[in-house]
Design a protein around this motif. Sequence first.
Motif, PDB file in Angstrom:
ATOM      1  N   PHE A  56       0.799  -1.215   0.000  1.00 56.10           N
ATOM      2  CA  PHE A  56       0.000   0.000   0.000  1.00 56.10           C
ATOM      3  C   PHE A  56       0.839   1.276   0.000  1.00 56.10           C
ATOM      4  O   PHE A  56       0.451   2.267  -0.623  1.00 56.10           O
ATOM      5  CB  PHE A  56      -0.962  -0.018   1.189  1.00 56.10           C
ATOM      6  CG  PHE A  56      -1.931  -1.151   1.141  1.00 56.10           C
ATOM      7  CD1 PHE A  56      -2.810  -1.288   0.078  1.00 56.10           C
ATOM      8  CD2 PHE A  56      -1.958  -2.118   2.133  1.00 56.10           C
ATOM      9  CE1 PHE A  56      -3.704  -2.347   0.007  1.00 56.10           C
ATOM     10  CE2 PHE A  56      -2.844  -3.174   2.086  1.00 56.10           C
ATOM     11  CZ  PHE A  56      -3.716  -3.295   1.021  1.00 56.10           C
ATOM     12  N   ALA A  57       1.981   1.278   0.662  1.00 54.44           N
ATOM     13  CA  ALA A  57       2.838   2.468   0.643  1.00 54.44           C
ATOM     14  C   ALA A  57       3.349   2.722  -0.776  1.00 54.44           C
ATOM     15  O   ALA A  57       3.406   3.877  -1.231  1.00 54.44           O
ATOM     16  CB  ALA A  57       3.995   2.305   1.616  1.00 54.44           C
ATOM     17  N   GLU A  60       0.461   4.061  -2.852  1.00 57.61           N
ATOM     18  CA  GLU A  60       0.238   5.484  -2.592  1.00 57.61           C
ATOM     19  C   GLU A  60       1.221   6.346  -3.377  1.00 57.61           C
ATOM     20  O   GLU A  60       0.845   7.362  -3.981  1.00 57.61           O
ATOM     21  CB  GLU A  60       0.387   5.787  -1.102  1.00 57.61           C
ATOM     22  CG  GLU A  60       0.195   7.265  -0.789  1.00 57.61           C
ATOM     23  CD  GLU A  60       0.674   7.672   0.596  1.00 57.61           C
ATOM     24  OE1 GLU A  60       0.653   8.886   0.890  1.00 57.61           O
ATOM     25  OE2 GLU A  60       1.101   6.797   1.373  1.00 57.61           O
ATOM     26  N   THR A  83      -6.432   3.459  -1.164  1.00 55.90           N
ATOM     27  CA  THR A  83      -5.164   2.998  -0.604  1.00 55.90           C
ATOM     28  C   THR A  83      -4.923   3.589   0.780  1.00 55.90           C
ATOM     29  O   THR A  83      -4.444   2.891   1.687  1.00 55.90           O
ATOM     30  CB  THR A  83      -4.010   3.372  -1.561  1.00 55.90           C
ATOM     31  OG1 THR A  83      -4.266   2.779  -2.841  1.00 55.90           O
ATOM     32  CG2 THR A  83      -2.682   2.871  -1.041  1.00 55.90           C
ATOM     33  N   GLU A  86      -6.548   1.684   3.483  1.00 52.95           N
ATOM     34  CA  GLU A  86      -5.801   0.498   3.889  1.00 52.95           C
ATOM     35  C   GLU A  86      -4.638   0.852   4.819  1.00 52.95           C
ATOM     36  O   GLU A  86      -4.168   0.002   5.576  1.00 52.95           O
ATOM     37  CB  GLU A  86      -5.287  -0.254   2.662  1.00 52.95           C
ATOM     38  CG  GLU A  86      -6.382  -0.781   1.758  1.00 52.95           C
ATOM     39  CD  GLU A  86      -7.338  -1.714   2.475  1.00 52.95           C
ATOM     40  OE1 GLU A  86      -6.911  -2.400   3.423  1.00 52.95           O
ATOM     41  OE2 GLU A  86      -8.525  -1.755   2.095  1.00 52.95           O
ATOM     42  N   LEU A  87      -4.187   2.083   4.758  1.00 53.70           N
ATOM     43  CA  LEU A  87      -3.124   2.557   5.642  1.00 53.70           C
ATOM     44  C   LEU A  87      -3.692   3.208   6.901  1.00 53.70           C
ATOM     45  O   LEU A  87      -2.945   3.821   7.670  1.00 53.70           O
ATOM     46  CB  LEU A  87      -2.228   3.550   4.886  1.00 53.70           C
ATOM     47  CG  LEU A  87      -1.435   2.952   3.717  1.00 53.70           C
ATOM     48  CD1 LEU A  87      -0.815   4.062   2.867  1.00 53.70           C
ATOM     49  CD2 LEU A  87      -0.350   2.005   4.223  1.00 53.70           C
ATOM     50  N   ASP A  88      -5.014   3.079   7.090  1.00 53.63           N
ATOM     51  CA  ASP A  88      -5.718   3.628   8.262  1.00 53.63           C
ATOM     52  C   ASP A  88      -5.625   5.146   8.350  1.00 53.63           C
ATOM     53  O   ASP A  88      -5.694   5.715   9.448  1.00 53.63           O
ATOM     54  CB  ASP A  88      -5.194   3.006   9.568  1.00 53.63           C
ATOM     55  CG  ASP A  88      -5.414   1.495   9.620  1.00 53.63           C
ATOM     56  OD1 ASP A  88      -6.404   1.025   9.032  1.00 53.63           O
ATOM     57  OD2 ASP A  88      -4.596   0.802  10.245  1.00 53.63           O
ATOM     58  N   ARG A  89      -5.519   5.802   7.208  1.00 54.87           N
ATOM     59  CA  ARG A  89      -5.446   7.271   7.176  1.00 54.87           C
ATOM     60  C   ARG A  89      -6.788   7.787   6.654  1.00 54.87           C
ATOM     61  O   ARG A  89      -6.909   8.275   5.547  1.00 54.87           O
ATOM     62  CB  ARG A  89      -4.259   7.695   6.314  1.00 54.87           C
ATOM     63  CG  ARG A  89      -2.929   7.419   7.020  1.00 54.87           C
ATOM     64  CD  ARG A  89      -1.759   7.267   6.086  1.00 54.87           C
ATOM     65  NE  ARG A  89      -1.515   8.422   5.269  1.00 54.87           N
ATOM     66  CZ  ARG A  89      -0.587   8.467   4.314  1.00 54.87           C
ATOM     67  NH1 ARG A  89       0.178   7.401   4.082  1.00 54.87           N
ATOM     68  NH2 ARG A  89      -0.407   9.553   3.594  1.00 54.87           N
TER      69      ARG A  89
END
Length: 212
Positions: A56-57, A60, A83, A86-89
Amino acid sequence: QRPNDTDVLVSAAVLKAGLGRSKEAHALAGRALELDPLNPATQFDLGLIYRFSERFADAESRFRRALELSPDGQRYRGFMGITLVELDRYDEAERLARDEPDPLTRLYVQGLVAAGRGDQRRLREIIAEIRSRSSDLEQLGDYPAYLGGLLAAAGELDVAMTQVERMRDARDPGIGWMKVNYNFRPLHSHPRWPAFMRSVGLSEEQLAEPLK
């Protein structure tokens, strides 16, 4: 046949990614990126490949670069928002979704944010809105996939399964990602899932068969 054609490389990379062959997909997409680093569509497709590989990083980074190269790109903000979920942002994802020109993708990201926060009430409101606007939103593509993904997140597995079967029957191109689309993992235990995967040629035993 055409080892330096970026369109061919990206198409092959997307196909490999959909089959779960992420290492091969990354190599092909990386080659396309070397040949045409300023093509936003190539950046976007590489972002998709990374996303479905759950890197995911990296996804992004590619989506962000696609946006820099094409700030008005359709669904670029939306997929970056997916995305970021998925990174909880969640706050960032929500802000990006507000500026996504595609209304269906915008609602989908908002639904994923609600699911990620555990806000089932808001998730069901968004599902209801998508359904109420079906006559318009169905024309945009990915409607069954997005609705099915949100229904799965809401625990409505039978209805979600019906949605993905409609994708198959309509020959929706999103079927190509079904094996690696983690948004449908809740359906993997559904009794109709194995037959569905066989019907689209993506079961493990089918993929293990040598090409004739």
